[in-house]
Design a protein around this motif. Structure first.
Motif, PDB file in Angstrom:
ATOM      1  N   PRO A  20       0.802  -1.234   0.000  1.00 47.52           N
ATOM      2  CA  PRO A  20       0.000   0.000   0.000  1.00 47.52           C
ATOM      3  C   PRO A  20       0.829   1.276   0.000  1.00 47.52           C
ATOM      4  CG  PRO A  20      -0.852  -1.571   1.602  1.00 47.52           C
ATOM      5  CD  PRO A  20       0.486  -2.083   1.161  1.00 47.52           C
ATOM      6  N   VAL A  21       2.088   1.182   0.417  1.00 44.76           N
ATOM      7  CA  VAL A  21       2.960   2.347   0.359  1.00 44.76           C
ATOM      8  C   VAL A  21       3.345   2.650  -1.092  1.00 44.76           C
ATOM      9  CG1 VAL A  21       5.215   3.260   1.080  1.00 44.76           C
ATOM     10  CG2 VAL A  21       3.860   1.870   2.662  1.00 44.76           C
ATOM     11  N   ILE A  22       3.408   1.612  -1.907  1.00 47.56           N
ATOM     12  CA  ILE A  22       3.856   1.746  -3.288  1.00 47.56           C
ATOM     13  C   ILE A  22       2.724   2.133  -4.232  1.00 47.56           C
ATOM     14  CG2 ILE A  22       4.917   0.490  -5.226  1.00 47.56           C
ATOM     15  CD1 ILE A  22       6.780   1.086  -2.871  1.00 47.56           C
ATOM     16  N   ALA A  23       1.514   1.634  -3.966  1.00 47.20           N
ATOM     17  CA  ALA A  23       0.434   1.796  -4.939  1.00 47.20           C
ATOM     18  C   ALA A  23      -0.894   2.078  -4.264  1.00 47.20           C
ATOM     19  CB  ALA A  23       0.321   0.539  -5.799  1.00 47.20           C
ATOM     20  N   ASP A  24      -1.781   2.771  -4.984  1.00 48.67           N
ATOM     21  CA  ASP A  24      -3.127   3.044  -4.485  1.00 48.67           C
ATOM     22  C   ASP A  24      -4.003   1.793  -4.559  1.00 48.67           C
ATOM     23  OD1 ASP A  24      -2.659   5.861  -4.099  1.00 48.67           O
ATOM     24  OD2 ASP A  24      -2.685   6.044  -6.281  1.00 48.67           O
ATOM     25  N   LYS A  25      -3.772   0.974  -5.575  1.00 55.14           N
ATOM     26  CA  LYS A  25      -4.524  -0.272  -5.722  1.00 55.14           C
ATOM     27  C   LYS A  25      -3.536  -1.414  -5.770  1.00 55.14           C
ATOM     28  CE  LYS A  25      -7.807  -2.756  -8.677  1.00 55.14           C
ATOM     29  NZ  LYS A  25      -8.599  -2.719  -9.948  1.00 55.14           N
ATOM     30  N   THR A  26      -3.725  -2.402  -4.894  1.00 59.92           N
ATOM     31  CA  THR A  26      -2.820  -3.542  -4.837  1.00 59.92           C
ATOM     32  C   THR A  26      -3.590  -4.831  -5.108  1.00 59.92           C
ATOM     33  OG1 THR A  26      -3.096  -3.896  -2.456  1.00 59.92           O
ATOM     34  CG2 THR A  26      -1.392  -2.350  -3.155  1.00 59.92           C
ATOM     35  N   LEU A  27      -2.900  -5.787  -5.669  1.00 64.37           N
ATOM     36  CA  LEU A  27      -3.471  -7.092  -6.015  1.00 64.37           C
ATOM     37  C   LEU A  27      -2.540  -8.168  -5.479  1.00 64.37           C
ATOM     38  CD1 LEU A  27      -4.318  -6.007  -9.640  1.00 64.37           C
ATOM     39  CD2 LEU A  27      -6.029  -6.530  -7.897  1.00 64.37           C
ATOM     40  N   ALA A  28      -2.583  -8.339  -4.176  1.00 58.57           N
ATOM     41  CA  ALA A  28      -1.615  -9.191  -3.491  1.00 58.57           C
ATOM     42  C   ALA A  28      -1.673 -10.643  -3.942  1.00 58.57           C
ATOM     43  CB  ALA A  28      -1.841  -9.112  -1.985  1.00 58.57           C
ATOM     44  N   GLU A  29      -2.836 -11.086  -4.411  1.00 59.67           N
ATOM     45  CA  GLU A  29      -2.957 -12.483  -4.833  1.00 59.67           C
ATOM     46  C   GLU A  29      -2.009 -12.816  -5.979  1.00 59.67           C
ATOM     47  OE1 GLU A  29      -6.079 -10.076  -7.078  1.00 59.67           O
ATOM     48  OE2 GLU A  29      -5.274 -10.192  -5.029  1.00 59.67           O
ATOM     49  N   ARG A  30      -1.579 -11.815  -6.713  1.00 62.05           N
ATOM     50  CA  ARG A  30      -0.692 -12.057  -7.847  1.00 62.05           C
ATOM     51  C   ARG A  30       0.729 -12.437  -7.414  1.00 62.05           C
ATOM     52  NH1 ARG A  30      -2.358  -7.060 -11.914  1.00 62.05           N
ATOM     53  NH2 ARG A  30      -4.415  -7.887 -12.524  1.00 62.05           N
TER      54      ARG A  30
END
Length: 464
Positions: free
Chosen positions: A242-252
């Motif tokens: 979340p520090v890097i991006a506004d939207k994260t897709l951790a499952e990837r």
């Protein structure tokens, strides 16, 4: 500090990367890994005297250090870390190393240099190098995918941001770190990496070249520290992404890795783009379209009143009309389109077209001023499955010609043949090392998995 969504994915990723062995790689993965090595070596040679190569060599040689690996092209010996910092720097600003659109990164730039350098230091075989290269690609691209595309639009220069993941995993593989140490390598690397901003592409900067070297060296620190027992961060999902991006897709992060830490999907075999222009990747479809139109309709530069580029948002952001140096020019859609239609020679876009004389060429500057760029939201939404551009050439006689190109449908980018890779390699290497060494390198790369060590390869890569 409050961390949310705590799920520790690093143990599974560490087991998967640490467990990779050459004998476990499917034939298609071996083929693509060999292509990635050959393509990146070609780019390394092309970068020997480009950008800030002399400056980074001067710095590296001033540091001394243990004689662990060979600094090219001169053949001096220094530490693996310094060699990799220099070699990755040579390449990063060239915009010729491969791209992974799914992760918005350039893995070869930072994965192949440490693979070769650690193999030289530790006397590893070609087969071991290929396994390490695959580990680096798989880890780096998965991290990139977890914040795609949000991190890029937040302002990170994502190839530099994620390059240290690939270098860390490749180094750890060749160092024979176990699963826990690989886990910690990744955890350390992510804490060291968020330093590369897209502003590196701005006018007058040459810092962009260094981003590849810095990221590569940071990854090696991570692997070396993990080998010595240093622990990495744990909460990647809630405390880092979340520090890097506004939207994260951790499952990837773990997509394509089974519960028993086996790869069921290989990023290195799917969706890696071989770059045939020394520009940022989103420009390729537009350039292909321009070349198609001027060839099919025999259009000369003097015929053109306007060039309309209807493109993805990630292409439209590269909109500097009159770039003032080669770094900015490689990221300028108006300049590259103007160069294409004025000079009609795709080979110029491998590098020679970014020389100062052409940047100042009055006819190219005038044509660049006639480039109109519009963003196509539908095209953007289809990326990276498709990489689309619509180019329209409006002529002075009132006629216009339009074509749409999808980079993904052109085999030389996503599914190159060995001949495609060799052709690019020869164009880059022969002018620097000569035909005899080029021929020898082609042979060595062709049987890379059979090499017992890297000595002959490294020796051949030295310039006279």
């Amino acid at each position: 500090m409050t961390h949310t969504e705590f799920k520790d994915v690093l143990p599974l990723m560490g087991r998967a990367a640490a467990g990779l062995r050459f004998d476990d790689l499917p034939p298609q993965v071996v083929m693509r890994a060999k292509q990635r090595v050959m393509d990146t070596i070609g780019c390394l040679v092309a970068g020997y005297n480009a950008g800030i190569a002399s400056e980074i060599r001067d710095y590296v040689l001033s540091q001394g250090g243990a004689q662990e690996a060979t600094l090219l092209p001169g053949g001096q010996k220094t530490t693996v870390s310094h060699v990799c910092m220099a070699h990755a720097t040579y390449m990063h600003g060239l915009e010729l190393t491969d791209a992974a659109p799914r992760g918005t990164c350039h893995p070869g730039n930072e994965v192949v240099p440490p693979a070769l350098a650690y193999a030289e230091k530790l006397n590893r075989s070609g087969a071991e190098v290929l396994a390490a290269v695959v580990a680096g690609y798989e880890m780096e691209i998965r991290f990139g995918r977890s914040v795609f595309p949000s991190a890029f639009y937040r302002g990170w220069w994502t190839p530099g941001l994620w390059g240290g993941i690939g270098s860390a995993a490749a180094a750890a593989s060749l160092m024979k770190l176990d699963a826990t140490q690989m886990d910690n390598t990744l955890g350390i690397a992510v804490n060291l990496l968020p330093t590369c901003m897209i502003q590196a592409n701005e006018e007058g900067n040459t810092i962009k070249w260094l981003l590849g070297g810095q990221a590569c060296a940071a990854g090696l620190v991570a692997a070396e520290m993990a080998a010595r027992g240093v622990k990495g961060m744990r909460n990647v999902i809630g405390g880092f992404l979340p520090v890097i991006a506004d939207k994260t897709l951790a499952e990837r992060l773990t997509e394509g890795i089974s519960e028993d830490a086996k790869f069921t999907f290989w990023e290195v075999a799917e969706g890696i783009v071989t770059k045939h222009y020394a520009t940022v990747g989103p420009l390729f479809a537009s350039l292909d379209a321009a070349f198609d139109l001027i060839t099919e309709h025999s259009i000369q530069a003097g015929d053109i009143a306007e060039i309309h580029a209807d493109v993805m948002k990630r292409t439209a952001v590269f909109n500097t009309v009159h770039p003032e140096n080669d770094v900015a020019a490689r990221g300028s859609l108006p300049y590259c389109l103007a160069l294409a239609v004025c000079k009609r020679d795709p080979a110029l876009l491998l590098g020679p077209g970014f020389a100062d004389a052409l940047l100042r060429d009055a006819s190219i500057r005038a044509m660049a001023s006639r480039v109109k760029i519009t963003e196509n939201e539908d095209y953007e939404n289809q990326y990276p499955a498709r990489s689309l551009a619509r180019i329209t050439l409006k002529l002075r006689n009132g006629q216009s010609h339009t074509t749409v190109v999808d980079r993904s449908e052109r085999g030389r980018y996503l599914t190159p043949t060995d001949a495609d890779i060799e052709g690019k390699f020869r164009l880059l290497v022969a002018p620097v090392l000569g035909p005899a060494k080029t021929d020898k390198l082609v042979g060595l790369c062709g049987r890379f998995e059979a090499l017992g060590d890297m000595r002959e390869l490294i020796d051949t890569l030295r310039a006279e």
